[in-house]
Design a protein around this motif. Structure first.
Motif, PDB file in Angstrom:
ATOM      1  N   THR A 199       5.479   4.152  -8.756  1.00 33.07           N
ATOM      2  CA  THR A 199       5.801   3.875 -10.155  1.00 33.07           C
ATOM      3  C   THR A 199       4.874   4.746 -10.992  1.00 33.07           C
ATOM      4  O   THR A 199       3.649   4.572 -10.941  1.00 33.07           O
ATOM      5  N   GLY A 200       5.447   5.695 -11.708  1.00 31.73           N
ATOM      6  CA  GLY A 200       4.623   6.641 -12.460  1.00 31.73           C
ATOM      7  C   GLY A 200       3.800   7.473 -11.498  1.00 31.73           C
ATOM      8  O   GLY A 200       4.335   8.099 -10.591  1.00 31.73           O
ATOM      9  N   ASP A 201       2.474   7.444 -11.681  1.00 27.18           N
ATOM     10  CA  ASP A 201       1.592   8.221 -10.792  1.00 27.18           C
ATOM     11  C   ASP A 201       0.828   7.325  -9.828  1.00 27.18           C
ATOM     12  O   ASP A 201      -0.207   7.697  -9.293  1.00 27.18           O
ATOM     13  N   ARG A 202       1.364   6.122  -9.577  1.00 29.56           N
ATOM     14  CA  ARG A 202       0.688   5.151  -8.702  1.00 29.56           C
ATOM     15  C   ARG A 202       1.643   4.691  -7.605  1.00 29.56           C
ATOM     16  O   ARG A 202       2.816   4.447  -7.848  1.00 29.56           O
ATOM     17  N   VAL A 203       1.103   4.545  -6.395  1.00 27.37           N
ATOM     18  CA  VAL A 203       1.883   4.040  -5.272  1.00 27.37           C
ATOM     19  C   VAL A 203       1.363   2.644  -4.909  1.00 27.37           C
ATOM     20  O   VAL A 203       0.160   2.405  -4.900  1.00 27.37           O
ATOM     21  N   THR A 204       2.300   1.746  -4.648  1.00 26.90           N
ATOM     22  CA  THR A 204       1.965   0.416  -4.143  1.00 26.90           C
ATOM     23  C   THR A 204       2.500   0.335  -2.725  1.00 26.90           C
ATOM     24  O   THR A 204       3.688   0.560  -2.489  1.00 26.90           O
ATOM     25  N   GLY A 250      -3.232   7.164  -7.988  1.00 24.54           N
ATOM     26  CA  GLY A 250      -3.806   5.858  -7.686  1.00 24.54           C
ATOM     27  C   GLY A 250      -2.965   5.131  -6.665  1.00 24.54           C
ATOM     28  O   GLY A 250      -1.797   5.464  -6.452  1.00 24.54           O
ATOM     29  N   ALA A 251      -3.588   4.129  -6.026  1.00 25.22           N
ATOM     30  CA  ALA A 251      -2.869   3.371  -5.007  1.00 25.22           C
ATOM     31  C   ALA A 251      -3.325   1.922  -4.990  1.00 25.22           C
ATOM     32  O   ALA A 251      -4.497   1.624  -5.219  1.00 25.22           O
ATOM     33  N   THR A 252      -2.363   1.046  -4.711  1.00 25.23           N
ATOM     34  CA  THR A 252      -2.639  -0.361  -4.440  1.00 25.23           C
ATOM     35  C   THR A 252      -2.139  -0.633  -3.038  1.00 25.23           C
ATOM     36  O   THR A 252      -0.992  -0.322  -2.720  1.00 25.23           O
ATOM     37  N   LEU A 253      -3.021  -1.183  -2.198  1.00 22.35           N
ATOM     38  CA  LEU A 253      -2.641  -1.554  -0.836  1.00 22.35           C
ATOM     39  C   LEU A 253      -2.615  -3.067  -0.744  1.00 22.35           C
ATOM     40  O   LEU A 253      -3.650  -3.723  -0.939  1.00 22.35           O
ATOM     41  N   ASP A 254      -1.465  -3.616  -0.436  1.00 22.54           N
ATOM     42  CA  ASP A 254      -1.330  -5.050  -0.221  1.00 22.54           C
ATOM     43  C   ASP A 254      -1.417  -5.286   1.279  1.00 22.54           C
ATOM     44  O   ASP A 254      -0.468  -5.019   2.016  1.00 22.54           O
ATOM     45  N   LEU A 255      -2.569  -5.783   1.716  1.00 20.73           N
ATOM     46  CA  LEU A 255      -2.815  -5.998   3.145  1.00 20.73           C
ATOM     47  C   LEU A 255      -2.771  -7.478   3.507  1.00 20.73           C
ATOM     48  O   LEU A 255      -3.249  -7.879   4.561  1.00 20.73           O
ATOM     49  N   ARG A 256      -2.190  -8.297   2.657  1.00 19.03           N
ATOM     50  CA  ARG A 256      -2.187  -9.744   2.889  1.00 19.03           C
ATOM     51  C   ARG A 256      -1.410 -10.160   4.132  1.00 19.03           C
ATOM     52  O   ARG A 256      -1.649 -11.237   4.678  1.00 19.03           O
TER      53      ARG A 256
END
Length: 103
Positions: free
Chosen positions: A17-22, A48-54
């Protein structure tokens, strides 16, 4: 984008999304899957990045190394949401207080 490693219990799905990866990760992150996680988390033109490791059930030294590489790739813009198991491994390894670690 979806990448599967050699272990059928692993998946990493990225959404830009935009310049960020989830990236949502499930299963075991180890030496056979860590590179696939890195590839999904580093698409072109992302800052930028968000890692969901739940949903991660196993996390070894190769996975830790991947997080360090991602922190270098995304200085100040990495966010990691760990499972309890991942948080424990990061605490034991001395990385439990990193600014990119949430929860």
């Amino acid at each position: 984008m979806d990448q599967a490693g050699g272990d059928t219990d692993f998946s990493a799905t990225g959404e830009v999304t935009g310049d960020r990866v989830t990236v949502t990760v499930r299963g075991e992150v180890d030496m056979s899957t860590a590179d696939a996680l890195f590839r999904v988390a580093t698409p072109e033109a992302t800052a930028g990045a968000t890692l969901d490791l739940r949903a991660v059930t196993f996390f070894d030294s190769a996975a830790i190394h991947t997080l360090i590489r991602l922190a270098e790739r995304y200085p100040g813009t990495l966010e990691v949401i760990p499972s309890d198991r991942v948080k424990r491994v990061l605490d034991i390894s001395g990385l439990g207080e990193q600014p990119w670690l949430r929860g």
